[in-house]
Enzyme design. Structure first.
Site, mmCIF file in Angstrom:
data_model
loop_
_atom_site.group_PDB
_atom_site.id
_atom_site.type_symbol
_atom_site.label_atom_id
_atom_site.label_comp_id
_atom_site.label_asym_id
_atom_site.label_seq_id
_atom_site.Cartn_x
_atom_site.Cartn_y
_atom_site.Cartn_z
ATOM 1 C CE1 TYR A 36 -3.781 2.420 0.745
ATOM 2 C CE2 TYR A 36 -2.264 3.340 2.365
ATOM 3 C CZ TYR A 36 -3.422 3.430 1.619
ATOM 4 O OH TYR A 36 -4.217 4.535 1.745
ATOM 5 C CG ASP A 37 3.271 2.178 3.408
ATOM 6 O OD1 ASP A 37 2.118 2.627 3.538
ATOM 7 O OD2 ASP A 37 3.953 1.731 4.344
ATOM 8 C CB SER A 82 -28.495 19.616 20.062
ATOM 9 O OG SER A 82 -27.854 19.028 21.135
ATOM 10 C CD GLU A 114 -27.482 5.599 14.963
ATOM 11 O OE1 GLU A 114 -26.726 6.579 15.146
ATOM 12 O OE2 GLU A 114 -28.244 5.491 13.991
ATOM 13 C CE LYS A 116 -25.196 12.319 22.688
ATOM 14 N NZ LYS A 116 -23.945 13.039 22.939
ATOM 15 C CG ASP A 118 -17.735 12.310 24.721
ATOM 16 O OD1 ASP A 118 -18.330 13.289 24.225
ATOM 17 O OD2 ASP A 118 -17.242 12.320 25.849
ATOM 18 C CD GLU A 177 -19.812 12.920 17.610
ATOM 19 O OE1 GLU A 177 -20.683 13.368 16.836
ATOM 20 O OE2 GLU A 177 -19.677 13.302 18.784
ATOM 21 C CE1 TYR A 227 -17.284 2.855 13.084
ATOM 22 C CE2 TYR A 227 -16.858 3.708 15.288
ATOM 23 C CZ TYR A 227 -16.723 2.709 14.334
ATOM 24 O OH TYR A 227 -16.040 1.587 14.633
ATOM 25 C CE LYS A 317 -24.666 12.476 27.768
ATOM 26 N NZ LYS A 317 -24.564 13.923 27.623
ATOM 27 C CB CYS A 411 8.502 31.775 39.010
ATOM 28 S SG CYS A 411 8.912 30.045 39.244
ATOM 29 C CB CYS A 414 12.964 31.219 40.563
ATOM 30 S SG CYS A 414 12.145 31.853 39.091
ATOM 31 C CB CYS A 429 8.956 30.377 35.282
ATOM 32 S SG CYS A 429 10.531 30.893 35.967
ATOM 33 C CB CYS A 434 13.257 28.690 37.215
ATOM 34 S SG CYS A 434 11.935 28.057 38.258
#
Ligand code: IVH
Length: 675
Positions: A36-37, A82, A114, A116, A118, A177, A227, A317, A411, A414, A429, A434
């Site tokens: 493939y490469d 949503s 299905e 869900k 994230d 997603e 997906y 959920k 800081c 220091c 810092c 330091c």
């Protein structure tokens, strides 16, 4: 134009498209990775020679195009909605009743369930079967155009497949997603920590951060997956329902989650929810619930949507693994590169079987966004193996004792003024002397991602620094047995052991040394790239920014950081001291020698590797001229087995193939004799 070239290009693209789909979508490759490469390389070379012949659907876009200045807006053909959330079987029953009432029907309903995912919702517009625009959800009506970034996600088709000559719609708008599987997330965070960057809090943020990179080449290096779950213009696909729609999308070449099921009644939906909840931790990616959709397209249309969400679907959920506790204090920690990170000390609390005592607060933006204060009661959560995070403040619990979290302007270690770099949320810092930074650098040098000196872990390095035995990197090679032996908790034996361990590291590979120095943005992988390009440290030290940026995999930031590091007089002196102390840096195999060393060998990896990610291991093989296979066949010459290696290992044993441990593989790659 040479017709032969045009034909060859078309043939290569067809081949690559077919094999990429077998590999990334069906998980069932029919050629070896090396083959493939080779096809891919030929395509890239031909296109480089004939840039006028590059087409928008060419697989060459997978590697990422030139960086953008900003994201352009992209309007969606239909709103990206949503979902309403529910949390119990009772609420699901109520949802079903609502649907029934709305439709005025008592007929049984078919649902599609299905997982869900994230991750991040994306919108993909295909014109004449070719991916034309890819965008984020944005406000639902207009998103950000991230076409170049999405083209690098291997499982998103750049051109639709049309098996058995099925008609491809003029315009098809697909939604799904994009997410980062757990392993890729862990790997990315390990790399970020090695390079002195703050880790991502969860896979979702990491996926979002990866997609919203102006430079698509950065996105290309993140192992994102996709997906599909729906379309924005369902009228162009003649599917009677969600199940049929997904099947059709699968035929077009989109990856469809294999855990999607049809459920015929409420009991089946509930059982499916319980099942997904039970297996969620075994999945390769995170899910935070189950989406339930009315299957029938006609009914979906009749149900329609509110301004926010469709009436025909709902997100059930999973209960989050959360607990409440109190922020007792906030401490600011200084890292190896000077980044100052706020860390909350929490009243210890058990979350999902582990006691949580601390949580990173990431940066000022995060603290302001959540309005966190000392003594606040907060909700903490632990998702999978992810570091605990503070979800929100329980404002109702405030009693007036809460104190704002004050960011230091100096800081904490220091006292030098802290600097906020433009465009970065972190403060640093800037004091190179330091003590906190220096300590972290020294810990890194001796630790696992550095020289890995036995007996010089974090605690001991801290002790040696506190006792004044070590102040700079060369001091490791100046340790004195007597002084060591007299330290608290040490003795002659342990002193001797540590000196022997240090001595054993006096001869080391170039890549190891570069990685151990702790240069910002330079982790193990970058160190390897540099070491393969430069014969010795001197060459690397005199390379300019352009030379460095020419190396595949090294960007502007890294090149700048390297130049600054090696231009620095003190760093140069430190390196000179190492040489004076007898530290010998061995050249790595150059590109030419390494290319041939695994020539003719075909490696197969199985099981979980401990130090390398799969991708790193594969890259190493390829960099040394070998090939990688994904299944056992006659062509395989070596099998590298990690933890929990299963059937492939047994098969390899039956076939009498060479079986290597990960360690043996690393020895082989490093060019040492395997003994
Ligand atoms: S359907 C109009 N299906 O969840 C239908 N969404 O809370 C909208 N999500 O923005 C989405 N997995 O990013 C659907 N199987 C799935 C999903 C899914 C994850 C996300 C999606 C959406 C969010 C809504």
């Amino acid at each position: 134009m040479d017709q032969g070239t045009v034909d060859r290009l078309e043939h290569l693209r067809e081949q690559i498209r077919f094999h990429a789909h077998r590999y990334y979508v069906l998980d069932d490759p029919v050629i070896a990775d090396g083959e493939y490469d080779a096809l891919f390389r030929e395509l890239l070379e031909l296109e480089a020679a004939h840039p006028e012949l590059v087409t928008p659907d060419s697989p060459s876009h997978r590697v990422g195009g030139p960086p953008l200045d900003a994201f352009a807006p992209a309007e969606h053909v239909s709103p990206m909605l949503s979902l309403d959330n529910i949390f119990s079987a009772g609420e699901f029953a109520a949802f079903k009743e609502r649907v029934r009432r709305y439709l005025k029907t008592d007929e049984p309903l078919r649902f599609v369930t299905e997982p869900k995912l994230d991750g991040l919702a994306v919108d993909l517009v295909y014109r004449q079967g070719v991916l034309a625009v890819g965008s984020t959800r944005g406000d639902g009506l207009v998103g950000e155009n991230i076409t170049a970034q999405l083209k690098t996600v291997a499982s998103i088709p750049l051109k639709l497949l049309a098996p058995d000559g099925a008609a491809i719609p003029e315009e098809l708008v697909v939604r799904g997603e994009v997410f980062l599987p757990r392993q890729g997330f862990a790997q990315l965070n390990r790399q970020r920590e090695r390079e002195g960057e703050a880790p991502f809090a969860n896979p979702r943020n990491a996926a979002a951060g990866s997609l919203r990179q102006l430079d698509p080449k950065i996105t290309a290096r993140r192992p994102l997956a996709f997906y599909v779950y729906g379309v924005g213009n369902p009228e162009v696909v003649a599917a009677p329902g969600q199940e049929a729609l997904l099947a059709q999308l699968g035929r077009f070449g989109f990856p469809v989650n294999t855990l999607i099921r049809v459920c015929r009644d409420r009991e089946e939906v509930e059982a499916r929810y319980q099942h997904l909840m039970a297996i969620r931790h075994e999945l390769e990616y995170e899910i935070d619930g189950m989406v339930v959709k009315v299957d029938d397209m006609g009914l979906q249309q009749r149900l329609g949507a509110t301004a926010r969400a469709p009436r025909w679907a709902v997100a059930w959920k999973f209960p989050a693994v959360q607990a409440t506790t109190v922020i007792e204090a906030v401490e600011f920690q200084v890292g190896r590169t000077g980044a100052v990170t706020p860390v909350a000390h929490l009243r210890p609390v058990e979350v999902n079987g582990a006691v949580v005592r601390r949580a990173t607060l990431h940066n000022r933006d995060e603290i302001e966004r959540k309005d966190l204060r000392v003594h606040d009661t907060v909700l903490v959560q632990r998702a999978g193996d992810v570091i605990p995070e503070i979800v929100k403040v329980i404002v109702e619990q405030r009693n007036g004792r809460e104190q704002p979290i004050v960011f230091p302007t100096a800081c904490p270690e220091c006292g030098d003024p802290l600097l906020a770099a433009a465009g970065e949320a972190v403060i640093r810092c800037g004091n190179r002397y330091c003590p906190a930074q220096n300590l972290q650098k020294l810990i890194h040098f001796a630790g696992k991602s550095g020289l890995d000196i036995e007996g010089l872990g974090k605690k001991n390095v801290e002790q040696l620094v506190n006792e004044g035995l070590i102040r700079t990197i060369p001091d490791f090679f100046r340790l004195d047995a007597d002084r060591l032996a007299r330290l608290d908790g040490w003795g002659e034996k342990s002193a001797e052991n540590v000196l022997a361990a240090v001595a054993a590291r006096k001869t080391l590979g170039l890549a190891q040394l570069i990685g151990a120095l702790g240069i910002r943005h330079v982790g193990e992988v970058t160190a390897g790239l540099l070491a393969r390009r430069f014969a010795d440290l001197q060459q690397l030290m005199t390379a300019d920014k352009e030379q460095l940026q020419h190396i595949e995999g090294i960007g502007e930031q890294t090149a700048e950081s390297l130049c600054a590091y090696f231009e620095d007089q003190e760093n140069r002196e430190m390196i000179a001291q190492l040489a004076d102390l007898g530290v010998v840096v061995l050249a790595e195999m150059t590109e030419e020698t390494s290319r041939t060393s695994l020539d003719g060998r075909v490696f197969l990896f199985t099981g979980t590797l401990q130090t390398l990610s799969r991708d790193e291991a594969k890259q190493l093989v390829k960099a040394h001229g070998g090939q990688v296979a994904t299944s056992i066949s006659q062509r395989v010459t070596d099998v590298v087995v990690g933890d929990k290696a299963g059937s492939k290992k047994r098969k390899a044993e039956e076939l009498g193939l060479a079986i290597l441990s990960e360690e043996a593989f690393l020895v082989l790659i490093s060019g040492e004799s395997a003994g």
